[in-house]
Scaffold this active site. Structure first.
Site, PDB file in Angstrom:
ATOM      1  N   ASP A 169     -22.767  -3.140   9.139  1.00 33.76           N
ATOM      2  CA  ASP A 169     -21.707  -3.469   8.194  1.00 33.76           C
ATOM      3  C   ASP A 169     -21.157  -2.112   7.758  1.00 33.76           C
ATOM      4  OD1 ASP A 169     -21.101  -5.907   5.894  1.00 33.76           O
ATOM      5  OD2 ASP A 169     -20.641  -3.837   5.344  1.00 33.76           O
ATOM      6  N   SER A 170     -19.860  -2.018   7.591  1.00 31.08           N
ATOM      7  CA  SER A 170     -19.304  -0.685   7.329  1.00 31.08           C
ATOM      8  C   SER A 170     -19.716  -0.118   5.979  1.00 31.08           C
ATOM      9  CB  SER A 170     -17.783  -0.675   7.488  1.00 31.08           C
ATOM     10  OG  SER A 170     -17.158  -1.244   6.388  1.00 31.08           O
ATOM     11  N   SER A 171     -20.343  -0.924   5.138  1.00 36.20           N
ATOM     12  CA  SER A 171     -20.893  -0.400   3.881  1.00 36.20           C
ATOM     13  C   SER A 171     -22.032   0.577   4.161  1.00 36.20           C
ATOM     14  CB  SER A 171     -21.428  -1.533   3.009  1.00 36.20           C
ATOM     15  OG  SER A 171     -20.422  -2.471   2.808  1.00 36.20           O
TER      16      SER A 171
ATOM     17  N   THR B 149      -4.316  11.610  -7.414  1.00 32.54           N
ATOM     18  CA  THR B 149      -3.943  10.602  -8.414  1.00 32.54           C
ATOM     19  C   THR B 149      -4.672   9.275  -8.208  1.00 32.54           C
ATOM     20  OG1 THR B 149      -2.147   9.304  -9.374  1.00 32.54           O
ATOM     21  CG2 THR B 149      -1.857   9.961  -7.084  1.00 32.54           C
TER      22      THR B 149
ATOM     23  N   ASP C 130     -14.182  -2.638   5.354  1.00 33.58           N
ATOM     24  CA  ASP C 130     -14.452  -2.140   3.991  1.00 33.58           C
ATOM     25  C   ASP C 130     -14.308  -0.624   3.867  1.00 33.58           C
ATOM     26  OD1 ASP C 130     -14.857  -4.704   3.219  1.00 33.58           O
ATOM     27  OD2 ASP C 130     -17.054  -4.588   3.088  1.00 33.58           O
TER      28      ASP C 130
ATOM     29  N   THR D 197     -17.203  -7.528  10.548  1.00 42.80           N
ATOM     30  CA  THR D 197     -16.892  -8.954  10.686  1.00 42.80           C
ATOM     31  C   THR D 197     -16.290  -9.306  12.046  1.00 42.80           C
ATOM     32  OG1 THR D 197     -16.440  -9.010   8.334  1.00 42.80           O
ATOM     33  CG2 THR D 197     -15.567 -10.830   9.621  1.00 42.80           C
TER      34      THR D 197
ATOM     35  N   THR E 297      -5.366   2.756   2.740  1.00 43.71           N
ATOM     36  CA  THR E 297      -6.312   2.330   1.710  1.00 43.71           C
ATOM     37  C   THR E 297      -6.518   0.832   1.881  1.00 43.71           C
ATOM     38  OG1 THR E 297      -5.424   3.948   0.164  1.00 43.71           O
ATOM     39  CG2 THR E 297      -6.585   2.104  -0.815  1.00 43.71           C
TER      40      THR E 297
HETATM   41  N1  ASP Z   1     -18.285  -6.116   5.148  1.00 48.48           N
HETATM   42  C1  ASP Z   1     -17.536  -6.017   6.368  1.00 48.48           C
HETATM   43  C2  ASP Z   1     -17.585  -4.567   6.800  1.00 48.48           C
HETATM   44  O1  ASP Z   1     -16.851  -3.768   6.311  1.00 48.48           O
HETATM   45  C3  ASP Z   1     -16.157  -6.504   6.193  1.00 48.48           C
HETATM   46  C4  ASP Z   1     -15.312  -6.401   7.431  1.00 48.48           C
HETATM   47  O2  ASP Z   1     -15.752  -6.263   8.524  1.00 48.48           O
HETATM   48  O3  ASP Z   1     -14.100  -6.504   7.305  1.00 48.48           O
HETATM   49  O4  ASP Z   1     -18.373  -4.232   7.643  1.00 48.48           O
END
Ligand code: ASP
Length: 350
Positions: free
Chosen positions: A66-68, A286, A99, A22, A174
Site C-alpha cells: 500500500d503506498s502508505s 505555502t 495516496d 488499489t 497533489t
Molecule cells: N491506499 C491505497 C494506496 O495508496 C489507495 C490507492 O491505491 O489508491 O496504496
C-alpha cells in the site's frame, strides 16, 4: 521479482512496473475479499491492451505495498528497475497506490537527470477487477501516452502522473480527493495532455528535449533527516522548539500562510534563526493548494527573508519534500543549496 519479457522491436516497448496499491486488486468471487491481481497476466486479463500499438511487458514487486508504506528504499528500487531497463524500453508505466503517488513521482523526477523517455505514474480509486473501475482507462491511456512518438522520438520525456483523463507533470501534483475519480490536481501548472475523443498534448507545456547526447544521470542518494512544520494560529513555542531540535535534522519544509507569511513574534523568528545558524535548511512553502510564496510581499514574511529562509515559490509540499531529500543527498554548501532549490530543476517551480 516476477518478470515477463519477450520484446518485439518494431513497436514501442513499454514496461509496466507494479508496486502495489488499489489498482492491482480483484475480488475473490468466493470470499468477496480484495486480493492482488497477477500482473504477469495483464495482457490476457485486459484484452483491450492487445489493441494498443505497442509491446507490453510487466514486472511486479515481490512484496506489493500500500503506498502508505512507501519509503526511499522503494524509490531506489523503482529507479534501479528503470535504470536497468532504460535502453530496452521506450517508456515506463509505474503503478503505485494513489495516496502517496505525488510524493513518489516527485522524488523520482529529481532522481533522473537528462531523461529522454517517459516515466508515467498511474493507479486508480477502484480496483481493476471492479465493474465500475477507473483503473482500465487510467492504465490504457497511460500506456498509450508512454508509447506516443513524434518524429521518431517519445512525445513525453519527463516524469508524469496520469489520472482521470489528465496527464500532469508529476512534481506539480497533489492528491485532493479520496473518493472521486478525479483524485489529483496540479494548481500551478496546466495538464500536459488531456484525453477525450482525442488525446491532446499541450506541446508548449512539455519539457523540451535537450541535446540527446546528454547522458542519463541517476542519483540515488536521498536524505530523510527532514520534517514538515505546518503553521496554525495558536502554534506554541514548545512545538516549534521541539521540532527544530530533532536530532540530526537537516531540513524543514515550513508550510506558511498565503503568500509565505508567518508569525512575527520574537520567539518564533529567534527559533528559526538559531536553527538556520545551526545549519538547518528551512524552505518556505505555502499551505494554499495554488499560488506562490512571495517573500517580503507582506510584513509577515520580511523577517523570514532576512534570516535566510529559502524561497519555495510555487512548489508543492510533496515536491518540496522530494527536492529537499534530493538536494540534501548531494552534500551542497548552503549557498548552492539555496540556488538550486529556488530554481527549476525538473519543471517543479515556475
Ligand atoms: N491506499 C491505497 C494506496 O495508496 C489507495 C490507492 O491505491 O489508491 O496504496
Amino acid at each position: 521479482m516476477e518478470y515477463k519479457n519477450d520484446i518485439m522491436t518494431n513497436k514501442p516497448n513499454i514496461l509496466i512496473v507494479y508496486t502495489g496499491g488499489t489498482i492491482g486488486m480483484v475480488k475473490d468471487y468466493k470470499t468477496k475479499a480484495l486480493k492482488v491481481f497477477d500482473f504477469s497476466q495483464i495482457v490476457d486479463k485486459i484484452p483491450e491492451l492487445k489493441q494498443l500499438d505497442c509491446h507490453i511487458d510487466s514486472l511486479s514487486f515481490e512484496e506489493l505495498i500500500d503506498s502508505s508504506n512507501m519509503n526511499t528504499h522503494y524509490y531506489v528500487q523503482i529507479t534501479e528497475i528503470i535504470e536497468a531497463n532504460y535502453e530496452k524500453y521506450d517508456g515506463f508505466v509505474i503503478l503505485t497506490g494513489s495516496d502517496t503517488m505525488s510524493y513518489i513521482s516527485s522524488t523520482i523526477s529529481f532522481m533522473f537527470e537528462n531523461l529522454q523517455k517517459p516515466i508515467i505514474f498511474t493507479g486508480s480509486q477502484l480496483p481493476i477487477g471492479d465493474l465500475r473501475t477507473d483503473a482500465k482507462e487510467n492504465l490504457i491511456t497511460t500506456i498509450e501516452i508512454a508509447a506516443a512518438r513524434k518524429n521518431g522520438k517519445p512525445v513525453i520525456s519527463e516524469v508524469c502522473l496520469y489520472f482521470e483523463y489528465k496527464l500532469y507533470r508529476a512534481n506539480r501534483t497533489t492528491k485532493i480527493n479520496a473518493e472521486q475519480f478525479e483524485a489529483f490536481t496540479s494548481m500551478n501548472y496546466p495538464p500536459l495532455a488531456e484525453s477525450g475523443v482525442h488525446l491532446n498534448f499541450n506541446e508548449h507545456l512539455l519539457h523540451s528535449q535537450k541535446n540527446t547526447a546528454e547522458k542519463l544521470v541517476v542519483r540515488k542518494k536521498l536524505d530523510t533527516n527532514i520534517a514538515i512544520l505546518k503553521l496554525f494560529p495558536g502554534i506554541t513555542k514548545n512545538v516549534v522548539e521541539s521540532l527544530l531540535n530533532i536530532k540530526d535534522l537537516k531540513g524543514i519544509v515550513l508550510e506558511t500562510y498565503g503568500a509565505g507569511n508567518a508569525p512575527t513574534q520574537d520567539w518564533f523568528i529567534d527559533l528559526l534563526k538559531a536553527a538556520i545558524q545551526n545549519g538547518i535548511l528551512i524552505v518556505n512553502v505555502t499551505q494554499c493548494v495554488g499560488g506562490s510564496v512571495i517573500l517580503g510581499h507582506y510584513e509577515t514574511s520580511v523577517a523570514l527573508k532576512e534570516i535566510g529562509v529559502v524561497n519555495g515559490k510555487d512548489i508543492t509540499t510533496e515536491s518540496a519534500i522530494a527536492k529537499l531529500m534530493y538536494l540534501l543527498g548531494q552534500d551542497l554548501d548552503v549557498k548552492s543549496f539555496k540556488m538550486f532549490f529556488e530554481r527549476s530543476l525538473r519543471g517543479e517551480i515556475s
